[in-house]
Design an enzyme around this catalytic site. Structure first.
Site, mmCIF file in Angstrom:
data_model
loop_
_atom_site.group_PDB
_atom_site.id
_atom_site.type_symbol
_atom_site.label_atom_id
_atom_site.label_comp_id
_atom_site.label_asym_id
_atom_site.label_seq_id
_atom_site.Cartn_x
_atom_site.Cartn_y
_atom_site.Cartn_z
ATOM 1 N N ASN A 83 -40.979 -1.018 -44.702
ATOM 2 C CA ASN A 83 -40.222 -0.437 -43.591
ATOM 3 C C ASN A 83 -40.549 -1.281 -42.359
ATOM 4 O O ASN A 83 -41.616 -1.136 -41.767
ATOM 5 C CB ASN A 83 -40.669 1.021 -43.406
ATOM 6 C CG ASN A 83 -39.928 1.719 -42.287
ATOM 7 O OD1 ASN A 83 -39.073 1.123 -41.628
ATOM 8 N ND2 ASN A 83 -40.262 2.980 -42.051
ATOM 9 N N ARG A 108 -36.477 -0.032 -46.491
ATOM 10 C CA ARG A 108 -35.722 0.907 -45.683
ATOM 11 C C ARG A 108 -34.801 0.096 -44.779
ATOM 12 O O ARG A 108 -35.262 -0.767 -44.024
ATOM 13 C CB ARG A 108 -36.682 1.718 -44.829
ATOM 14 C CG ARG A 108 -35.950 2.715 -43.995
ATOM 15 C CD ARG A 108 -36.889 3.496 -43.152
ATOM 16 N NE ARG A 108 -36.193 4.640 -42.622
ATOM 17 C CZ ARG A 108 -36.789 5.695 -42.126
ATOM 18 N NH1 ARG A 108 -38.094 5.756 -42.113
ATOM 19 N NH2 ARG A 108 -36.091 6.692 -41.644
ATOM 20 N N HIS A 127 -31.628 9.577 -40.961
ATOM 21 C CA HIS A 127 -32.713 10.298 -41.658
ATOM 22 C C HIS A 127 -32.300 10.678 -43.083
ATOM 23 O O HIS A 127 -32.835 11.612 -43.686
ATOM 24 C CB HIS A 127 -33.137 11.583 -40.910
ATOM 25 C CG HIS A 127 -33.858 11.322 -39.622
ATOM 26 N ND1 HIS A 127 -33.616 12.037 -38.482
ATOM 27 C CD2 HIS A 127 -34.810 10.418 -39.299
ATOM 28 C CE1 HIS A 127 -34.383 11.582 -37.500
ATOM 29 N NE2 HIS A 127 -35.127 10.593 -37.980
ATOM 30 N N HIS A 178 -35.311 17.852 -39.735
ATOM 31 C CA HIS A 178 -36.283 16.745 -39.750
ATOM 32 C C HIS A 178 -36.763 16.607 -38.304
ATOM 33 O O HIS A 178 -36.091 16.011 -37.467
ATOM 34 C CB HIS A 178 -35.609 15.465 -40.248
ATOM 35 C CG HIS A 178 -36.503 14.261 -40.217
ATOM 36 N ND1 HIS A 178 -37.012 13.662 -41.345
ATOM 37 C CD2 HIS A 178 -37.005 13.542 -39.169
ATOM 38 C CE1 HIS A 178 -37.768 12.639 -41.010
ATOM 39 N NE2 HIS A 178 -37.769 12.538 -39.683
ATOM 40 N N ARG A 202 -35.837 10.069 -26.916
ATOM 41 C CA ARG A 202 -34.371 9.974 -26.841
ATOM 42 C C ARG A 202 -33.794 11.324 -26.418
ATOM 43 O O ARG A 202 -34.329 12.367 -26.805
ATOM 44 C CB ARG A 202 -33.809 9.587 -28.224
ATOM 45 C CG ARG A 202 -34.125 8.170 -28.633
ATOM 46 C CD ARG A 202 -33.785 7.920 -30.097
ATOM 47 N NE ARG A 202 -34.962 7.861 -30.929
ATOM 48 C CZ ARG A 202 -34.963 7.938 -32.257
ATOM 49 N NH1 ARG A 202 -33.837 8.093 -32.903
ATOM 50 N NH2 ARG A 202 -36.094 7.874 -32.925
ATOM 51 N N ASP A 207 -45.393 13.055 -27.348
ATOM 52 C CA ASP A 207 -46.103 13.564 -28.527
ATOM 53 C C ASP A 207 -46.209 15.085 -28.451
ATOM 54 O O ASP A 207 -46.763 15.626 -27.491
ATOM 55 C CB ASP A 207 -47.500 12.918 -28.566
ATOM 56 C CG ASP A 207 -48.216 13.213 -29.858
ATOM 57 O OD1 ASP A 207 -48.316 14.407 -30.241
ATOM 58 O OD2 ASP A 207 -48.672 12.261 -30.501
ATOM 59 N N ARG A 253 -48.013 17.200 -29.984
ATOM 60 C CA ARG A 253 -49.377 17.748 -29.898
ATOM 61 C C ARG A 253 -49.868 17.783 -28.458
ATOM 62 O O ARG A 253 -50.467 18.762 -28.018
ATOM 63 C CB ARG A 253 -50.358 16.913 -30.732
ATOM 64 C CG ARG A 253 -50.301 17.219 -32.198
ATOM 65 C CD ARG A 253 -50.983 16.169 -32.994
ATOM 66 N NE ARG A 253 -50.277 14.897 -32.860
ATOM 67 C CZ ARG A 253 -50.369 13.896 -33.712
ATOM 68 N NH1 ARG A 253 -51.157 13.992 -34.740
ATOM 69 N NH2 ARG A 253 -49.693 12.783 -33.535
ATOM 70 N N ILE A 313 -43.478 17.229 -36.816
ATOM 71 C CA ILE A 313 -43.530 18.509 -36.093
ATOM 72 C C ILE A 313 -43.204 19.656 -37.052
ATOM 73 O O ILE A 313 -43.891 20.682 -37.081
ATOM 74 C CB ILE A 313 -42.541 18.494 -34.907
ATOM 75 C CG1 ILE A 313 -42.899 17.367 -33.935
ATOM 76 C CG2 ILE A 313 -42.514 19.835 -34.203
ATOM 77 C CD1 ILE A 313 -41.847 17.100 -32.850
ATOM 78 N N GLU A 332 -43.571 19.912 -40.219
ATOM 79 C CA GLU A 332 -44.591 20.183 -41.244
ATOM 80 C C GLU A 332 -45.888 20.718 -40.649
ATOM 81 O O GLU A 332 -46.650 21.397 -41.327
ATOM 82 C CB GLU A 332 -44.906 18.893 -42.024
ATOM 83 C CG GLU A 332 -43.761 18.422 -42.888
ATOM 84 C CD GLU A 332 -43.950 16.997 -43.400
ATOM 85 O OE1 GLU A 332 -45.109 16.556 -43.542
ATOM 86 O OE2 GLU A 332 -42.938 16.320 -43.643
ATOM 87 N N ASN A 333 -46.148 20.373 -39.376
ATOM 88 C CA ASN A 333 -47.487 20.645 -38.831
ATOM 89 C C ASN A 333 -47.573 21.649 -37.703
ATOM 90 O O ASN A 333 -48.660 22.139 -37.414
ATOM 91 C CB ASN A 333 -48.104 19.324 -38.331
ATOM 92 C CG ASN A 333 -48.322 18.347 -39.466
ATOM 93 O OD1 ASN A 333 -49.027 18.642 -40.405
ATOM 94 N ND2 ASN A 333 -47.671 17.190 -39.385
ATOM 95 N N GLU A 341 -40.153 9.706 -47.460
ATOM 96 C CA GLU A 341 -39.073 8.715 -47.524
ATOM 97 C C GLU A 341 -39.473 7.507 -48.368
ATOM 98 O O GLU A 341 -38.652 6.926 -49.074
ATOM 99 C CB GLU A 341 -38.707 8.268 -46.099
ATOM 100 C CG GLU A 341 -38.009 9.368 -45.319
ATOM 101 C CD GLU A 341 -38.302 9.347 -43.828
ATOM 102 O OE1 GLU A 341 -39.498 9.482 -43.455
ATOM 103 O OE2 GLU A 341 -37.364 9.190 -43.042
#
Ligand code: AMP
Length: 404
Positions: free
Chosen positions: A8, A92, A180, A207, A240, A282, A284, A328, A330-331, A378
């Site tokens: 990638n 990719r 995606h 996603h 973005r 970010d 977090r 984001i 998933e966590n 991916e």
């Protein structure tokens, strides 16, 4: 043992993973690595299948001045020091243009065709193609496969594929491609195993990573996406803006005197969570921040997800399930909780305990819309596509998938 290399490549980094091919076409991840700081402070870092460090070394800038050089240094490391000689390489590639609805075995004609799509993704496509071209030159016999972020969305109805612009522009390639796709394809292929109750239905997959989009998937096929011509559209992202009135862009050019490249930089690097919060791109850091603008940026992110869920549900005339994926999704139990509140009117109700545990099914048993967390992969999707094409190529079956 046979291995497949997945690549990638971006503008300043090349990420790679190595998968061992086991019996019956099963793949086992062996190694993950990346060459960062290409052309500035090159550094190769890699880790094994359990996260154990495999390399961390710096290179002089002259040795790794560009992406092909990064590919050749990383390739030499794999070959000479680890004795990894892949039987094929899967790449990719962000843009497959209007025609590529599935991965393709690469030859020089394919590269020429894919180069034509560079204007549609100028920040990504040339970098994706650079290692392909250098491997074609240096290892002409090595099978390479291009896997596209756009391919999964290519069966969209014309209504979903068009903007309201003259058809001549559509013919020129001004279309709603969606991105995606490798992530959505992976998640949709996982659903029959992890979420059979919704796998055949009308689902939205969110996603949510540093890039963020959502996809409406009906019976396993993408029917609508929040992203369009480029990966700028749709949801707010790390840097973005997501959906923005094109009039804003005209204003930036006409009244603020910004050049095309300044506007491009602005839209790709300075907007989204970063621009709104002034704190970080970010999630977090935003969640940890006491700055009210950080809280506003999160509110906006969640609000726009809610709005777009309405749009995607309308495209499918209903909704049978919702899936979170990527960094984001998933966590962050808190973002998932906030998004689910926005879906309450549709009948989604989270189980807070399961959500906090990052369980696979995080909705309550009575929730009208089952909600799941399905980690994306991916790279594994690319490795699987590469292996499939390789096996088709070797198979004597005359009806095998066309590969060029
Ligand atoms: P990705 O592009 O999929 O790697 O996702 C990157 C995004 O995921 C960044 O915004 C991260 O802040 C976010 N992320 C990763 N881990 C967490 C976490 N534990 N809580 C909130 N956000 C996270």
């Amino acid at each position: 043992m046979d291995t497949i290399l997945v690549v990638n490549a971006g503008s300043s980094s090349v990420k790679f993973q190595v998968f061992a091919v086991e019996g019956e076409g099963r793949l086992r991840r062996q190694l993950k690595g990346q060459m960062d700081g290409i052309g500035s402070r090159p550094r190769l870092r890699a880790s094994g299948s359990s996260g154990e460090p495999a390399a961390d070394r710096a290179y002089p800038i002259e040795t790794v001045a560009d992406v092909p050089a990064a590919m050749s240094v990383a390739g030499a490391w794999l070959r000479d020091e680890l004795n990894i000689k892949p039987v094929a390489v899967g790449h990719r590639v962000v843009h497959g243009g209007p025609d590529h609805a599935r991965p393709v075995l690469i030859d020089p004609a394919v590269v020429t065709r894919l180069e034509r799509y560079a204007p549609l993704a100028p920040l990504h496509q040339p970098h994706n193609l650079a290692p392909i071209k250098s491997l074609l030159t240096n290892f002409p016999g090595l099978p390479q496969v291009a896997c596209f972020d756009t391919a999964f969305h290519r069966d969209h109805h014309p209504l979903a594929d068009h903007y309201a612009v003259p058809h001549a522009l559509y013919d020129e390639g001004i279309r709603r491609y969606g991105f995606h796709g490798l992530s959505y394809e992976y998640v949709s292929k996982r659903l029959p195993q992890v979420a059979p109750e919704i796998a055949g239905g009308r689902i939205i997959v969110a996603h949510l990573g540093s890039g963020a989009s959502m996809c409406a998937i009906k019976a396993g096929k993408s029917v609508e996406s929040t992203m369009g011509f480029t990966a700028l559209d749709g949801l707010a992202m790390g840097t973005r803006p997501g959906q923005i009135d094109p009039g804003v862009v005209l204003y930036m050019i006409a009244l603020k005197g910004m050049s095309v490249s300044q506007v491009q930089d602005f839209l790709y690097r300075d907007c989204g969570l970063k621009g709104l919060s002034g704190v970080s791109n970010d999630m977090r850091e935003l969640e940890a921040s006491a700055d009210p603008r950080a809280a506003f940026a999160i509110d906006y992110f969640v609000y726009r997800i809610g709005l777009n869920v309405g749009m995607l549900a309308a495209a499918m005339e209903g909704l049978d399930g919702f899936v979170f994926t990527a960094g984001i999704g998933e966590n962050s139990a808190s973002i998932r909780g906030r998004v689910a509140e926005r879906l309450a009117w549709l009948g989604a109700a989270l189980d807070p305990v399961e959500n906090a545990k990052h369980a696979t099914r995080i909705s309550r048993s009575g929730s009208r819309i089952p909600v799941y967390v399905v980690p994306t992969d991916e790279e594994l999707m690319i490795a699987q596509h590469t292996l499939t094409l390789l096996m088709n190529q070797q198979s004597p079956n005359p009806n095998r998938e066309r590969v060029s």
